[in-house]
Motif scaffolding. Structure first.
Motif, PDB file in Angstrom:
ATOM      1  N   LYS A  58       0.775  -1.155  -0.064  1.00 26.35           N
ATOM      2  CA  LYS A  58       0.047   0.027   0.069  1.00 26.35           C
ATOM      3  C   LYS A  58       0.962   1.317   0.122  1.00 26.35           C
ATOM      4  O   LYS A  58       0.509   2.172  -0.800  1.00 26.35           O
ATOM      5  N   LYS A  59       1.693   1.203   1.009  1.00 31.09           N
ATOM      6  CA  LYS A  59       2.674   2.588   1.009  1.00 31.09           C
ATOM      7  C   LYS A  59       3.611   2.744  -0.225  1.00 31.09           C
ATOM      8  O   LYS A  59       3.843   4.027  -0.576  1.00 31.09           O
ATOM      9  N   ARG A  60       3.909   1.803  -1.030  1.00 35.82           N
ATOM     10  CA  ARG A  60       4.680   1.767  -2.014  1.00 35.82           C
ATOM     11  C   ARG A  60       3.786   2.427  -3.234  1.00 35.82           C
ATOM     12  O   ARG A  60       4.389   2.815  -4.121  1.00 35.82           O
ATOM     13  N   LEU A  61       2.600   2.218  -3.339  1.00 31.96           N
ATOM     14  CA  LEU A  61       1.863   2.490  -4.525  1.00 31.96           C
ATOM     15  C   LEU A  61       1.923   4.041  -4.576  1.00 31.96           C
ATOM     16  O   LEU A  61       2.283   4.653  -5.647  1.00 31.96           O
ATOM     17  N   LYS A  62       1.844   4.853  -3.442  1.00 33.20           N
ATOM     18  CA  LYS A  62       2.031   6.350  -3.414  1.00 33.20           C
ATOM     19  C   LYS A  62       3.437   6.692  -4.083  1.00 33.20           C
ATOM     20  O   LYS A  62       3.455   7.875  -4.485  1.00 33.20           O
ATOM     21  N   LYS A  63       4.532   5.903  -3.986  1.00 30.47           N
ATOM     22  CA  LYS A  63       5.705   6.279  -4.492  1.00 30.47           C
ATOM     23  C   LYS A  63       5.852   5.877  -5.915  1.00 30.47           C
ATOM     24  O   LYS A  63       6.488   6.550  -6.720  1.00 30.47           O
ATOM     25  N   ILE A  64       5.055   5.039  -6.384  1.00 25.01           N
ATOM     26  CA  ILE A  64       4.894   4.631  -7.725  1.00 25.01           C
ATOM     27  C   ILE A  64       3.966   5.583  -8.822  1.00 25.01           C
ATOM     28  O   ILE A  64       4.547   6.113  -9.743  1.00 25.01           O
ATOM     29  N   PHE A  65       2.796   5.480  -8.256  1.00 22.99           N
ATOM     30  CA  PHE A  65       1.687   6.069  -8.965  1.00 22.99           C
ATOM     31  C   PHE A  65       1.590   7.585  -8.503  1.00 22.99           C
ATOM     32  O   PHE A  65       1.553   7.989  -7.273  1.00 22.99           O
ATOM     33  N   ARG A  66       1.146   8.346  -9.234  1.00 17.14           N
ATOM     34  CA  ARG A  66       0.892   9.964  -9.105  1.00 17.14           C
ATOM     35  C   ARG A  66      -0.286  10.417  -9.701  1.00 17.14           C
ATOM     36  O   ARG A  66      -0.615   9.808 -10.695  1.00 17.14           O
ATOM     37  N   GLU A  67      -0.657  11.601  -9.143  1.00 18.08           N
ATOM     38  CA  GLU A  67      -1.949  12.323  -9.530  1.00 18.08           C
ATOM     39  C   GLU A  67      -1.902  12.488 -11.015  1.00 18.08           C
ATOM     40  O   GLU A  67      -0.961  12.661 -11.508  1.00 18.08           O
ATOM     41  N   GLY A  68      -3.002  12.032 -11.583  1.00 20.08           N
ATOM     42  CA  GLY A  68      -2.834  12.299 -13.381  1.00 20.08           C
ATOM     43  C   GLY A  68      -2.357  11.168 -13.968  1.00 20.08           C
ATOM     44  O   GLY A  68      -2.621  10.977 -15.261  1.00 20.08           O
ATOM     45  N   ASP A  69      -1.918  10.032 -13.331  1.00 22.16           N
ATOM     46  CA  ASP A  69      -1.335   8.939 -14.007  1.00 22.16           C
ATOM     47  C   ASP A  69      -2.615   8.242 -14.410  1.00 22.16           C
ATOM     48  O   ASP A  69      -3.673   8.279 -14.047  1.00 22.16           O
ATOM     49  N   ILE A  70      -2.565   7.280 -15.481  1.00 22.99           N
ATOM     50  CA  ILE A  70      -3.703   6.664 -16.161  1.00 22.99           C
ATOM     51  C   ILE A  70      -3.638   5.106 -16.027  1.00 22.99           C
ATOM     52  O   ILE A  70      -2.339   4.533 -16.503  1.00 22.99           O
ATOM     53  N   ILE A  71      -4.387   4.566 -15.383  1.00 24.91           N
ATOM     54  CA  ILE A  71      -4.222   2.979 -15.362  1.00 24.91           C
ATOM     55  C   ILE A  71      -5.062   2.355 -16.588  1.00 24.91           C
ATOM     56  O   ILE A  71      -6.422   2.616 -16.335  1.00 24.91           O
ATOM     57  N   ALA A  72      -4.698   1.774 -17.455  1.00 26.40           N
ATOM     58  CA  ALA A  72      -5.527   1.072 -18.523  1.00 26.40           C
ATOM     59  C   ALA A  72      -5.608  -0.508 -18.029  1.00 26.40           C
ATOM     60  O   ALA A  72      -4.533  -1.267 -17.876  1.00 26.40           O
ATOM     61  N   LEU A  73      -7.010  -0.888 -17.830  1.00 22.47           N
ATOM     62  CA  LEU A  73      -7.062  -2.276 -17.214  1.00 22.47           C
ATOM     63  C   LEU A  73      -7.481  -3.070 -18.586  1.00 22.47           C
ATOM     64  O   LEU A  73      -8.755  -2.787 -18.955  1.00 22.47           O
ATOM     65  N   GLN A  74      -6.903  -3.749 -19.276  1.00 24.71           N
ATOM     66  CA  GLN A  74      -7.242  -4.658 -20.379  1.00 24.71           C
ATOM     67  C   GLN A  74      -8.143  -5.748 -19.974  1.00 24.71           C
ATOM     68  O   GLN A  74      -7.327  -6.958 -19.388  1.00 24.71           O
ATOM     69  N   LYS A  75      -9.375  -5.893 -19.971  1.00 25.78           N
ATOM     70  CA  LYS A  75     -10.003  -6.907 -19.508  1.00 25.78           C
ATOM     71  C   LYS A  75      -9.830  -7.454 -18.037  1.00 25.78           C
ATOM     72  O   LYS A  75     -10.119  -8.737 -17.680  1.00 25.78           O
ATOM     73  N   ILE A  76      -9.284  -6.680 -17.112  1.00 20.16           N
ATOM     74  CA  ILE A  76      -9.192  -6.772 -15.807  1.00 20.16           C
ATOM     75  C   ILE A  76     -10.649  -6.544 -15.063  1.00 20.16           C
ATOM     76  O   ILE A  76     -10.897  -5.493 -14.740  1.00 20.16           O
ATOM     77  N   LYS A  77     -11.299  -7.716 -14.933  1.00 16.21           N
ATOM     78  CA  LYS A  77     -12.703  -7.451 -14.446  1.00 16.21           C
ATOM     79  C   LYS A  77     -13.044  -8.379 -13.108  1.00 16.21           C
ATOM     80  O   LYS A  77     -13.977  -8.202 -12.774  1.00 16.21           O
ATOM     81  N   ASN A  78     -11.994  -8.792 -12.454  1.00 14.99           N
ATOM     82  CA  ASN A  78     -12.333  -9.600 -11.498  1.00 14.99           C
ATOM     83  C   ASN A  78     -12.223  -8.878 -10.245  1.00 14.99           C
ATOM     84  O   ASN A  78     -11.319  -7.980  -9.999  1.00 14.99           O
ATOM     85  N   GLU A  79     -13.437  -8.773  -9.257  1.00 16.83           N
ATOM     86  CA  GLU A  79     -13.737  -8.018  -8.194  1.00 16.83           C
ATOM     87  C   GLU A  79     -12.729  -8.476  -7.173  1.00 16.83           C
ATOM     88  O   GLU A  79     -12.553  -7.518  -6.179  1.00 16.83           O
ATOM     89  N   ILE A  80     -11.604  -9.272  -7.471  1.00 16.45           N
ATOM     90  CA  ILE A  80     -10.654  -9.475  -6.158  1.00 16.45           C
ATOM     91  C   ILE A  80      -9.720  -8.220  -6.429  1.00 16.45           C
ATOM     92  O   ILE A  80      -9.008  -7.963  -5.260  1.00 16.45           O
ATOM     93  N   ASN A  81      -9.716  -7.491  -7.603  1.00 22.65           N
ATOM     94  CA  ASN A  81      -8.866  -6.283  -7.591  1.00 22.65           C
ATOM     95  C   ASN A  81      -9.317  -4.892  -7.029  1.00 22.65           C
ATOM     96  O   ASN A  81      -8.616  -4.068  -6.932  1.00 22.65           O
ATOM     97  N   ILE A  82     -10.630  -5.053  -6.361  1.00 19.66           N
ATOM     98  CA  ILE A  82     -11.146  -3.856  -5.790  1.00 19.66           C
ATOM     99  C   ILE A  82     -10.412  -3.157  -4.795  1.00 19.66           C
ATOM    100  O   ILE A  82     -10.251  -1.848  -4.807  1.00 19.66           O
TER     101      ILE A  82
END
Length: 159
Positions: free
Chosen positions: A64-88
């Motif tokens: 969880k803490k690493r995510l804020k170091k990797i991703f920043r506001e304005g980044d775009i996450i493209a989910l190609q058919k990632i539809k499993n609710e386990i990712n919520i």
């Protein structure tokens, strides 16, 4: 009109449902677009390549803490058919980082829980886009055109 391409200083992270070597939709609707965006000068990233078909993005709550170091506001996450609710849980954390999320979908069934967490669902069929829109999800139809990103068979023949 919906603007599809982000400003060039935004980073685009692609999460593919399958290995593009074996899964056509991941190759056509993920890898090829990622490669084209890179050629156009966009900062497009494939964080990992699935070994086969993987509906769960590898993520541990301890990351969880690493995510804020990797991703920043304005980044775009493209989910190609990632539809499993386990990712919520991961999607909630990504939202806290200020990213935009796009689901690229080409198949039924619809994924209302995932699509409601995204900013846009891009569909390769008009009917699928209409079904997402009827669910109250912002959707866009874009026709598949893999030939636009690959040489024609005639160009590759030796004469």
């Amino acid at each position: 009109m919906i603007q599809i391409l982000p400003p060039r200083n935004n980073r685009i992270f692609w999460f593919l449902v399958g290995n593009p070597e074996f899964v056509a939709s991941s190759r056509i609707q993920g890898l090829r677009i990622h490669e084209k965006l890179k050629k156009l000068g966009y900062h497009s990233v494939l964080p990992y390549t699935p070994a086969g078909i993987e509906e769960e993005i590898p993520y541990k709550i301890s990351d969880k803490k690493r995510l804020k170091k990797i991703f920043r506001e304005g980044d775009i996450i493209a989910l190609q058919k990632i539809k499993n609710e386990i990712n919520i849980p991961l999607f909630h954390e990504l939202r806290r980082c200020g990213v935009k999320m796009v689901l690229i979908d080409c198949d039924l069934p619809l994924s209302p829980e995932i699509s409601k967490m995204t900013d846009l669902v891009i569909c390769c069929s008009k009917r699928l886009s209409e079904l997402y829109s009827a669910e109250g999800t912002r959707s866009l139809y874009i026709e598949d055109s893999p030939e636009a990103f690959s040489p024609s068979p005639r160009d590759s023949r030796k004469v």
